[in-house]
Write a protein that holds these residues in place. Structure first.
Motif, PDB file in Angstrom:
ATOM      1  N   ARG A 145       0.967  -1.217   0.144  1.00  0.00           N
ATOM      2  CA  ARG A 145      -0.153   0.069  -0.226  1.00  0.00           C
ATOM      3  C   ARG A 145       0.934   1.468   0.229  1.00  0.00           C
ATOM      4  NH1 ARG A 145      -3.704  -1.394   5.660  1.00  0.00           N
ATOM      5  NH2 ARG A 145      -1.515  -1.953   5.486  1.00  0.00           N
ATOM      6  N   LEU A 146       2.087   1.590   0.650  1.00  0.00           N
ATOM      7  CA  LEU A 146       2.882   2.627   0.488  1.00  0.00           C
ATOM      8  C   LEU A 146       3.571   2.878  -0.456  1.00  0.00           C
ATOM      9  CD1 LEU A 146       4.296   4.367   1.953  1.00  0.00           C
ATOM     10  CD2 LEU A 146       6.498   2.940   2.990  1.00  0.00           C
ATOM     11  N   LEU A 147       4.079   1.602  -1.219  1.00  0.00           N
ATOM     12  CA  LEU A 147       4.805   1.220  -2.823  1.00  0.00           C
ATOM     13  C   LEU A 147       3.611   2.066  -3.744  1.00  0.00           C
ATOM     14  CD1 LEU A 147       6.389  -2.042  -2.509  1.00  0.00           C
ATOM     15  CD2 LEU A 147       7.503   0.125  -2.923  1.00  0.00           C
ATOM     16  N   GLU A 148       2.390   2.428  -3.302  1.00  0.00           N
ATOM     17  CA  GLU A 148       1.460   2.349  -4.514  1.00  0.00           C
ATOM     18  C   GLU A 148       1.178   3.861  -4.232  1.00  0.00           C
ATOM     19  OE1 GLU A 148      -2.486   0.672  -3.777  1.00  0.00           O
ATOM     20  OE2 GLU A 148      -1.587  -1.418  -4.851  1.00  0.00           O
ATOM     21  N   LEU A 149       1.557   4.103  -3.289  1.00  0.00           N
ATOM     22  CA  LEU A 149       1.135   5.998  -2.900  1.00  0.00           C
ATOM     23  C   LEU A 149       2.768   6.210  -3.168  1.00  0.00           C
ATOM     24  CD1 LEU A 149      -0.209   5.986   0.596  1.00  0.00           C
ATOM     25  CD2 LEU A 149      -1.691   6.345  -1.509  1.00  0.00           C
ATOM     26  N   LEU A 150       4.047   5.962  -2.707  1.00  0.00           N
ATOM     27  CA  LEU A 150       4.969   6.291  -3.368  1.00  0.00           C
ATOM     28  C   LEU A 150       5.248   6.948  -4.211  1.00  0.00           C
ATOM     29  CD1 LEU A 150       7.568   4.805  -0.736  1.00  0.00           C
ATOM     30  CD2 LEU A 150       6.443   6.996  -0.494  1.00  0.00           C
ATOM     31  N   VAL A 151       6.143   8.251  -5.037  1.00  0.00           N
ATOM     32  CA  VAL A 151       6.432   9.186  -6.563  1.00  0.00           C
ATOM     33  C   VAL A 151       7.806   9.368  -5.882  1.00  0.00           C
ATOM     34  CG1 VAL A 151       3.781   8.688  -7.701  1.00  0.00           C
ATOM     35  CG2 VAL A 151       5.207  10.776  -6.095  1.00  0.00           C
ATOM     36  N   CYS A 152       8.528   9.362  -7.533  1.00  0.00           N
ATOM     37  CA  CYS A 152       9.250  10.406  -7.572  1.00  0.00           C
ATOM     38  C   CYS A 152       9.579  11.839  -7.144  1.00  0.00           C
ATOM     39  CB  CYS A 152       9.946  10.047  -8.670  1.00  0.00           C
ATOM     40  SG  CYS A 152      11.616  11.145  -9.008  1.00  0.00           S
ATOM     41  N   PRO A 153      10.705  11.847  -5.805  1.00  0.00           N
ATOM     42  CA  PRO A 153      10.374  14.137  -5.636  1.00  0.00           C
ATOM     43  C   PRO A 153      10.139  14.480  -6.278  1.00  0.00           C
ATOM     44  CG  PRO A 153      11.779  12.380  -5.063  1.00  0.00           C
ATOM     45  CD  PRO A 153      11.888  11.484  -5.811  1.00  0.00           C
ATOM     46  N   ILE A 154      10.782  14.488  -7.713  1.00  0.00           N
ATOM     47  CA  ILE A 154      11.169  14.939  -9.006  1.00  0.00           C
ATOM     48  C   ILE A 154      10.657  15.140  -9.571  1.00  0.00           C
ATOM     49  CG2 ILE A 154      13.130  15.740 -10.479  1.00  0.00           C
ATOM     50  CD1 ILE A 154      15.011  14.101  -8.002  1.00  0.00           C
ATOM     51  N   CYS A 155      10.193  14.047 -10.577  1.00  0.00           N
ATOM     52  CA  CYS A 155       8.977  14.332 -11.726  1.00  0.00           C
ATOM     53  C   CYS A 155       7.672  13.556 -10.927  1.00  0.00           C
ATOM     54  CB  CYS A 155       9.650  12.872 -12.904  1.00  0.00           C
ATOM     55  SG  CYS A 155       9.746  11.631 -12.286  1.00  0.00           S
ATOM     56  N   LYS A 156       7.602  12.947 -10.401  1.00  0.00           N
ATOM     57  CA  LYS A 156       6.340  12.489  -9.334  1.00  0.00           C
ATOM     58  C   LYS A 156       5.943  11.390 -10.114  1.00  0.00           C
ATOM     59  CE  LYS A 156       5.824  16.378  -6.644  1.00  0.00           C
ATOM     60  NZ  LYS A 156       7.012  16.529  -6.204  1.00  0.00           N
ATOM     61  N   GLY A 157       6.679  10.837 -11.066  1.00  0.00           N
ATOM     62  CA  GLY A 157       6.517   9.294 -11.328  1.00  0.00           C
ATOM     63  C   GLY A 157       6.440   8.366 -10.697  1.00  0.00           C
ATOM     64  N   PRO A 158       6.262   7.456 -11.458  1.00  0.00           N
ATOM     65  CA  PRO A 158       6.440   6.141 -10.750  1.00  0.00           C
ATOM     66  C   PRO A 158       7.448   5.001 -10.307  1.00  0.00           C
ATOM     67  CG  PRO A 158       6.008   5.218 -12.688  1.00  0.00           C
ATOM     68  CD  PRO A 158       5.608   6.508 -12.799  1.00  0.00           C
ATOM     69  N   LEU A 159       7.834   4.873  -9.265  1.00  0.00           N
ATOM     70  CA  LEU A 159       8.754   4.120  -8.408  1.00  0.00           C
ATOM     71  C   LEU A 159       9.189   2.490  -8.765  1.00  0.00           C
ATOM     72  CD1 LEU A 159       9.184   5.921  -5.939  1.00  0.00           C
ATOM     73  CD2 LEU A 159      10.572   6.695  -7.892  1.00  0.00           C
ATOM     74  N   ASP A 160       9.914   2.057  -9.068  1.00  0.00           N
ATOM     75  CA  ASP A 160       9.765   0.743  -9.643  1.00  0.00           C
ATOM     76  C   ASP A 160      11.400   0.107  -8.004  1.00  0.00           C
ATOM     77  OD1 ASP A 160       9.723  -2.480 -10.617  1.00  0.00           O
ATOM     78  OD2 ASP A 160      12.399  -1.624 -11.287  1.00  0.00           O
ATOM     79  N   TYR A 161      10.197  -1.104  -7.659  1.00  0.00           N
ATOM     80  CA  TYR A 161      11.203  -1.712  -5.934  1.00  0.00           C
ATOM     81  C   TYR A 161      12.009  -2.488  -6.230  1.00  0.00           C
ATOM     82  CZ  TYR A 161      11.455  -3.374  -1.044  1.00  0.00           C
ATOM     83  OH  TYR A 161      11.633  -3.839  -0.062  1.00  0.00           O
ATOM     84  N   GLN A 162      13.303  -2.475  -6.368  1.00  0.00           N
ATOM     85  CA  GLN A 162      14.224  -3.610  -6.650  1.00  0.00           C
ATOM     86  C   GLN A 162      14.645  -4.005  -5.488  1.00  0.00           C
ATOM     87  OE1 GLN A 162      16.569  -1.772  -9.143  1.00  0.00           O
ATOM     88  NE2 GLN A 162      15.469  -1.950 -11.043  1.00  0.00           N
ATOM     89  N   ARG A 163      14.808  -5.372  -5.067  1.00  0.00           N
ATOM     90  CA  ARG A 163      15.505  -5.752  -4.085  1.00  0.00           C
ATOM     91  C   ARG A 163      16.354  -6.688  -3.933  1.00  0.00           C
ATOM     92  NH1 ARG A 163       9.864  -6.374  -4.088  1.00  0.00           N
ATOM     93  NH2 ARG A 163       9.513  -8.503  -3.796  1.00  0.00           N
ATOM     94  N   PRO A 164      17.247  -7.390  -3.195  1.00  0.00           N
ATOM     95  CA  PRO A 164      18.213  -8.799  -3.851  1.00  0.00           C
ATOM     96  C   PRO A 164      16.943  -9.899  -3.786  1.00  0.00           C
ATOM     97  CG  PRO A 164      19.219  -7.431  -1.796  1.00  0.00           C
ATOM     98  CD  PRO A 164      17.984  -6.476  -2.052  1.00  0.00           C
ATOM     99  N   PRO A 165      17.023 -10.894  -3.684  1.00  0.00           N
ATOM    100  CA  PRO A 165      18.522 -11.453  -4.451  1.00  0.00           C
ATOM    101  C   PRO A 165      18.106 -11.012  -6.113  1.00  0.00           C
ATOM    102  CG  PRO A 165      16.844 -13.333  -4.458  1.00  0.00           C
ATOM    103  CD  PRO A 165      16.400 -11.833  -3.321  1.00  0.00           C
ATOM    104  N   GLN A 166      17.337  -9.995  -6.800  1.00  0.00           N
ATOM    105  CA  GLN A 166      17.606 -10.413  -8.109  1.00  0.00           C
ATOM    106  C   GLN A 166      18.750  -8.825  -8.395  1.00  0.00           C
ATOM    107  OE1 GLN A 166      14.493 -10.666  -6.235  1.00  0.00           O
ATOM    108  NE2 GLN A 166      13.411 -11.694  -7.541  1.00  0.00           N
TER     109      GLN A 166
END
Length: 67
Positions: free
Chosen positions: A4-25
């Motif tokens: 739910r938090l990820l759906e609300l977060l946007v880039c603070p500069i362009c207000k565009g979508p963000l991709d959540y990246q994490r290990p192990p990928q």
């Protein structure tokens, strides 16, 4: 991180979508803005959405560019 938090977060500069990246990928846990080529760190499960803390994705390309 809560989806739910990820759906609300946007880039603070362009207000565009963000991709959540994490290990192990991926090497690091970050929120990536493809438009601005910036990666915002996630520390202890908390996204740090400050431009001064963002890592440029172009840094690696600059190293690999032949002269």
């Amino acid at each position: 991180m809560d989806t739910r938090l990820l759906e609300l977060l946007v880039c603070p500069i362009c207000k565009g979508p963000l991709d959540y990246q994490r290990p192990p990928q991926h090497e690091r846990t970050e929120l990536v803005c493809a438009a601005d080529r910036l990666a915002f760190p996630v520390r202890d499960g908390i996204p740090v959405m400050l431009e001064s803390e963002a890592r440029s994705l172009d840094d690696n390309a600059a190293i690999d560019t032949p002269k």
